[in-house]
Design a protein around this motif. Structure first.
Motif, PDB file in Angstrom:
ATOM      1  N   SER A  96      -6.070  -2.280  -4.294  1.00  0.00           N
ATOM      2  CA  SER A  96      -7.044  -1.405  -3.638  1.00  0.00           C
ATOM      3  C   SER A  96      -7.746  -2.057  -2.441  1.00  0.00           C
ATOM      4  CB  SER A  96      -8.079  -0.891  -4.640  1.00  0.00           C
ATOM      5  OG  SER A  96      -8.822  -1.953  -5.206  1.00  0.00           O
ATOM      6  N   ALA A 102       2.495   3.645  -6.557  1.00  0.00           N
ATOM      7  CA  ALA A 102       2.063   2.811  -7.678  1.00  0.00           C
ATOM      8  C   ALA A 102       2.918   3.025  -8.918  1.00  0.00           C
ATOM      9  CB  ALA A 102       0.593   3.090  -7.994  1.00  0.00           C
ATOM     10  N   ASP A 103       3.361   4.271  -9.152  1.00  0.00           N
ATOM     11  CA  ASP A 103       4.174   4.528 -10.348  1.00  0.00           C
ATOM     12  C   ASP A 103       5.536   3.858 -10.238  1.00  0.00           C
ATOM     13  OD1 ASP A 103       4.823   6.369  -8.284  1.00  0.00           O
ATOM     14  OD2 ASP A 103       5.754   7.729  -9.732  1.00  0.00           O
ATOM     15  N   GLU A 114       0.088   0.723 -14.389  1.00  0.00           N
ATOM     16  CA  GLU A 114      -0.087   1.405 -13.113  1.00  0.00           C
ATOM     17  C   GLU A 114      -1.531   1.339 -12.622  1.00  0.00           C
ATOM     18  OE1 GLU A 114       0.474   5.846 -11.108  1.00  0.00           O
ATOM     19  OE2 GLU A 114       1.553   5.333 -12.966  1.00  0.00           O
ATOM     20  N   ASN A 115      -2.491   1.566 -13.503  1.00  0.00           N
ATOM     21  CA  ASN A 115      -3.886   1.519 -13.096  1.00  0.00           C
ATOM     22  C   ASN A 115      -4.309   0.116 -12.679  1.00  0.00           C
ATOM     23  OD1 ASN A 115      -4.371   4.288 -13.497  1.00  0.00           O
ATOM     24  ND2 ASN A 115      -4.772   3.970 -15.686  1.00  0.00           N
ATOM     25  N   LYS A 141       0.786  -1.221   0.000  1.00  0.00           N
ATOM     26  CA  LYS A 141       0.000   0.000   0.000  1.00  0.00           C
ATOM     27  C   LYS A 141       0.824   1.280   0.000  1.00  0.00           C
ATOM     28  CE  LYS A 141      -3.945   0.335   0.247  1.00  0.00           C
ATOM     29  NZ  LYS A 141      -5.024   0.398  -0.771  1.00  0.00           N
ATOM     30  N   TRP A 165      -2.318  -2.081 -11.363  1.00  0.00           N
ATOM     31  CA  TRP A 165      -1.725  -2.306 -10.043  1.00  0.00           C
ATOM     32  C   TRP A 165      -2.578  -1.654  -8.949  1.00  0.00           C
ATOM     33  CZ3 TRP A 165       1.356  -5.183  -7.306  1.00  0.00           C
ATOM     34  CH2 TRP A 165       1.794  -4.736  -6.059  1.00  0.00           C
ATOM     35  N   LYS A 166      -2.994  -0.412  -9.168  1.00  0.00           N
ATOM     36  CA  LYS A 166      -3.826   0.281  -8.192  1.00  0.00           C
ATOM     37  C   LYS A 166      -5.109  -0.499  -7.918  1.00  0.00           C
ATOM     38  CE  LYS A 166      -2.282   4.997  -9.226  1.00  0.00           C
ATOM     39  NZ  LYS A 166      -2.690   6.324  -9.781  1.00  0.00           N
ATOM     40  N   MET A 216       6.101   0.947  -8.576  1.00  0.00           N
ATOM     41  CA  MET A 216       5.860  -0.472  -8.841  1.00  0.00           C
ATOM     42  C   MET A 216       5.690  -0.712 -10.337  1.00  0.00           C
ATOM     43  SD  MET A 216       6.040  -1.870  -5.857  1.00  0.00           S
ATOM     44  CE  MET A 216       5.227  -3.470  -5.886  1.00  0.00           C
ATOM     45  N   ALA A 217       4.923   0.160 -10.989  1.00  0.00           N
ATOM     46  CA  ALA A 217       4.665  -0.004 -12.426  1.00  0.00           C
ATOM     47  C   ALA A 217       5.945   0.126 -13.241  1.00  0.00           C
ATOM     48  CB  ALA A 217       3.635   1.024 -12.873  1.00  0.00           C
TER      49      ALA A 217
END
Length: 206
Positions: A158, A139-140, A150-151, A135, A153-154, A142-143
């Motif tokens: 979540s 996210a960027d 990225e989206n 968390k 992953w989010k 990790m991507a």
């Protein structure tokens, strides 16, 4: 330590020191130097689990962990950093599994009314939790690091609640997601620094 001081503590009721509580069958009590000030390099977690509940993947950066099974049964799983393999150790009453300092690991109860005692060679066992890594890492990052969307992953992470400690969530559905907020109770915790502690005058702790 002034052993003649009136503030010196030689006994403590661990039942009154809850670290985290998912429900009445799944919770962790803690004993460290904040609860019993004559402790030196010793602390413990008193762990109660029902079947299929898990102490989430984590590691202790300042201590080894000896897991002793009092009742029920559990599997202690360790990622060996030298072999790059997950090693699974089922334990039943009277048996132990040892987790070296800094090794990634988790514990899964395989029976109801499982009672484990986790013993540490440190006055306060520091911890890095898998849920916090998922968390709190941007996210960027990790991507970009792992070449993933990225989206996506989010969306994937979540449902994860920071500082989960005991999984799965109360609202978990194997065929779906975690649809609502956790109803767990976190007692005597301060989010922001990876430590077990119950002294609010100190740095922020779990």
């Amino acid at each position: 330590m002034d052993y003649a001081s009136p503030s010196t503590q030689f006994t403590f009721d661990v039942n009154k020191s809850t670290l985290v509580k998912k429900d009445n069958l799944n919770y962790i009590n803690v004993l460290g130097i904040s609860q019993l000030n004559t402790l030196e390099n010793t602390s413990l977690l008193d762990i109660f689990l029902s079947a299929n509940n898990i102490i989430e993947p984590h590691y202790h950066q300042n201590a080894a962990e000896l897991v002793y099974c009092i009742s029920g049964a559990a599997t202690v799983s360790i990622l060996n950093p030298y072999t790059k393999l997950i090693q699974n150790y089922p334990i039943t009453p009277g048996q132990v599994a040892n987790v070296p300092q800094g090794w990634w690991h988790y514990e899964v109860a395989t029976m109801d009314q499982t009672h484990l005692l986790a013993i540490f060679n440190a006055p306060i066992p520091e911890v890095i939790l898998g849920s916090d890594i998922l968390k709190l890492t941007p996210a960027d990052i990790m991507a970009h690091t792992y070449s993933i969307d990225e989206n996506q992953w989010k969306k994937t992470v979540s449902p994860v609640q920071p500082s989960t400690f005991i999984g799965p969530p109360v609202t978990y559905n194997r065929n779906g997601n975690n649809h609502s907020n956790q109803s767990w109770h976190y007692l005597n915790q301060w989010y922001g620094s990876p430590y077990y502690n119950q002294n609010p005058s100190a740095l922020p702790y779990y």
